[in-house]
Scaffold this motif. Structure first.
Motif, mmCIF file in Angstrom:
data_model
loop_
_atom_site.group_PDB
_atom_site.id
_atom_site.type_symbol
_atom_site.label_atom_id
_atom_site.label_comp_id
_atom_site.label_asym_id
_atom_site.label_seq_id
_atom_site.Cartn_x
_atom_site.Cartn_y
_atom_site.Cartn_z
ATOM 1 N N UNK A 168 0.918 -1.042 -0.129
ATOM 2 C CA UNK A 168 0.063 0.042 -0.111
ATOM 3 C C UNK A 168 0.867 1.184 -0.028
ATOM 4 N N UNK A 169 0.529 2.143 -0.719
ATOM 5 C CA UNK A 169 1.324 3.293 -0.901
ATOM 6 C C UNK A 169 0.355 4.810 -0.658
ATOM 7 N N UNK A 170 0.768 5.453 0.321
ATOM 8 C CA UNK A 170 0.076 6.642 0.410
ATOM 9 C C UNK A 170 0.734 7.702 1.566
ATOM 10 N N UNK B 190 1.390 9.502 5.332
ATOM 11 C CA UNK B 190 1.155 8.868 6.597
ATOM 12 C C UNK B 190 -0.044 9.781 7.025
ATOM 13 N N UNK C 116 4.036 5.762 12.571
ATOM 14 C CA UNK C 116 4.657 5.849 11.198
ATOM 15 C C UNK C 116 3.925 5.075 10.156
ATOM 16 N N UNK C 117 3.306 3.898 10.416
ATOM 17 C CA UNK C 117 2.793 2.910 9.297
ATOM 18 C C UNK C 117 1.507 3.135 9.155
ATOM 19 N N UNK D 30 -1.262 4.609 7.219
ATOM 20 C CA UNK D 30 -1.525 5.590 6.328
ATOM 21 C C UNK D 30 -2.832 5.684 5.590
ATOM 22 N N UNK E 223 -5.050 2.607 5.853
ATOM 23 C CA UNK E 223 -4.516 1.325 6.495
ATOM 24 C C UNK E 223 -3.833 1.400 7.914
ATOM 25 N N UNK F 199 5.365 13.358 2.345
ATOM 26 C CA UNK F 199 6.337 12.094 1.813
ATOM 27 C C UNK F 199 5.399 10.953 1.738
ATOM 28 N N UNK F 200 5.586 10.046 0.519
ATOM 29 C CA UNK F 200 4.733 8.815 0.517
ATOM 30 C C UNK F 200 5.712 7.672 1.085
ATOM 31 N N UNK F 201 4.921 6.990 1.628
ATOM 32 C CA UNK F 201 5.451 5.744 2.242
ATOM 33 C C UNK F 201 4.676 4.608 1.672
ATOM 34 N N UNK F 202 5.619 3.168 1.843
ATOM 35 C CA UNK F 202 4.544 2.038 1.079
ATOM 36 C C UNK F 202 4.840 1.040 2.689
ATOM 37 N N UNK F 203 3.872 0.356 2.755
ATOM 38 C CA UNK F 203 3.886 -0.887 3.700
ATOM 39 C C UNK F 203 3.250 -2.141 2.974
#
Lengths: 250, 204
Positions: A6-8, A10, A55-56, A58, A79, B2-6
């Motif tokens: 998944x991208x997005x 925070x 942090x995770x 999003x 998410x 900032x874009x992040x990915x999990x």
């Protein structure tokens, strides 16, 4: 069930831009979906402040590097990795910061578990107190062979599956081919991150004809594992009892 | 920003409210998921009343329920979730579910594979058998899956102030958080004591 990148953005960055007051306790999420009948309440969920600021956590607008599809929650969805999908609100339109505990229908009385580390009560019993369901427990699933498969004696027959937990990562998966009498350690596959499922494999070459009960049991990085019997709660949530797959060897 | 990915696993705990067509310009065709249900009186009533809000595959994949439990489920859908099911339809739905997906007689259609074994007949009081029945789910091999540090081995028991069979029986009766309570009605005194002695003898 799915396992996805998944991208997005925070959530904590979004909240920081909006400005969050010190007495904030929860963040509420509502999407474009409407109830299927007039008397059914709208689907709104809340996440406590500490988890919202992780942090995770999003607001995702991409799935596997591409824009979200309609059924996956276009244009953006929440998410909360490691937590059950009831919080992963699709087609987000509203984010509301609350200074007290939200008591909307889908937080209370729906989606709740006994307030107890095992999330269980005696079968048929009523919990004295309940809390919202949150983090996923540890679980493993045998994917292959399927139940009822017929295998050949003295031929290699790999047992394969996946394991996952609520965000600590899987430390070990053990496999039994004799109904739980003895266990061997499975080889874990590529580690894609602590929130991802992990594949595991266990080589097996049954020497004798007969019926075999295969079992797999995972343990996460903080030692949480799976029960070998039933743990009961009124909604039937969080079932992670070690499952048995019966196969025949000829 | 900032874009992040999990990479994360999405695991549903139950069906949630589905999308509904609104006054939007764009629309999509929702995929049709057909669950093959057991034949029987009331099948269409179930498909229309229940299937209009949620998928029906849990009927096929989840454990079977008693007639009383199915009636309670239908009542919950009406009273708690606001499902608009008439009194007559509610009776028809519960009756279909109890015969097609009930515990009393097995239907041939839609049987899920690999469900648990049938319960055994009551055995004589044996500490080991009772331990397997009541305790083994969380304490297999003397371990503890809820609180891994609190095993049933003597050292851990003693550090928790548990030394005698009586102490263990006391814990069964009043366990505190993390463990279901086993009262005298569910585990009589003799059986509780047999479990306690088995624990002390087995996990040294």
């Amino acid at each position: 069930m799915g396992n996805t990148t998944w991208g997005g953005a925070r959530l904590k960055d979004i909240l920081a831009m909006a400005g969050v007051k010190p007495d904030s306790r929860e963040v509420g999420f509502n999407g474009m979906d409407n109830p299927p009948a007039a008397k059914v309440p709208d689907f709104v969920k809340t996440v406590p402040m500490d988890v919202s600021l992780r942090d995770d956590t999003i607001v995702a607008y991409e799935m596997n590097g591409k824009p979200l599809l309609m059924l996956n929650g276009f244009p953006a969805r929440l998410i909360v990795p490691g937590w059950y999908a009831t919080y992963w609100v699709k087609a987000l339109t509203e984010i509301t910061v609350l200074s007290k505990e939200f008591e909307g229908f889908w937080m209370k009385p729906a989606y709740r578990i006994p307030d107890d580390p095992c999330a269980c009560v005696a079968p048929g019993g009523k919990p004295a107190r309940t809390v919202p369901i949150t983090r996923m427990n540890t679980r493993s699933i045998i994917v292959s062979p399927e139940a009822g498969t017929s295998l050949r004696r003295n031929q290699p027959a790999e047992i394969m599956g996946i394991a996952f937990d609520g965000g600590y990562g899987i430390r070990e998966v053990v496999v039994s081919t004799d109904d739980g009498k003895s266990w061997g350690t499975a080889k874990l596959g590529k580690d894609l991150g602590k929130y991802s499922w992990i594949q595991w494999r266990y080589p097996w070459k049954p020497g004798k004809a007969g019926t075999y009960r295969l079992m797999a049991k995972a343990t996460n990085a903080i030692g949480e594992s799976q029960p070998s019997g039933r743990l009961w709660n009124p909604s039937g949530y969080m079932w992670n009892t070690v499952e048995k797959t019966e196969v025949t060897v000829r | 920003m900032k874009k992040i990915a999990v990479i994360a696993i999405l695991l549903a705990v139950a069906a949630t409210a589905g999308a509904k067509e609104g006054a939007t310009v764009r629309s999509i065709a929702l995929p049709v998921v057909e669950t093959p249900l057991a034949d029987g009186e009331g099948k269409l009533t179930v498909m229309s009343n229940c299937g209009s809000c949620h998928s029906l595959d849990y009927l096929v994949t989840q454990p079977r329920l008693s007639p009383a439990a199915w009636t309670a489920v239908v009542e919950k859908m009406r009273k708690v979730y606001g499902a608009e099911i008439s009194d007559a339809d509610a009776v028809a739905v519960a009756s279909y579910l109890a015969s097609g997906y009930g515990t009393e007689k097995k239907a041939a259609v839609g049987e899920a594979a690999g469900k648990g074994p049938a319960p055994k007949a009551a055995a004589a009081v044996s500490g080991e058998a009772s331990f397997r029945k009541y305790c083994n789910a969380c304490h297999a091999g003397g371990g503890n899956i809820v609180k891994p540090a609190l095993t049933l081995h003597r050292k851990d028991l003693e550090s928790n102030g548990i030394r005698t069979a009586g102490d263990i029986v006391g814990l069964l009766r009043d366990p505190g958080p993390g463990m279901p309570k086993f009262d005298e009605k569910s585990v009589p005194e003799a059986e509780a004591r047999a479990i306690a002695e088995y624990v002390l003898k087995t996990f040294k």
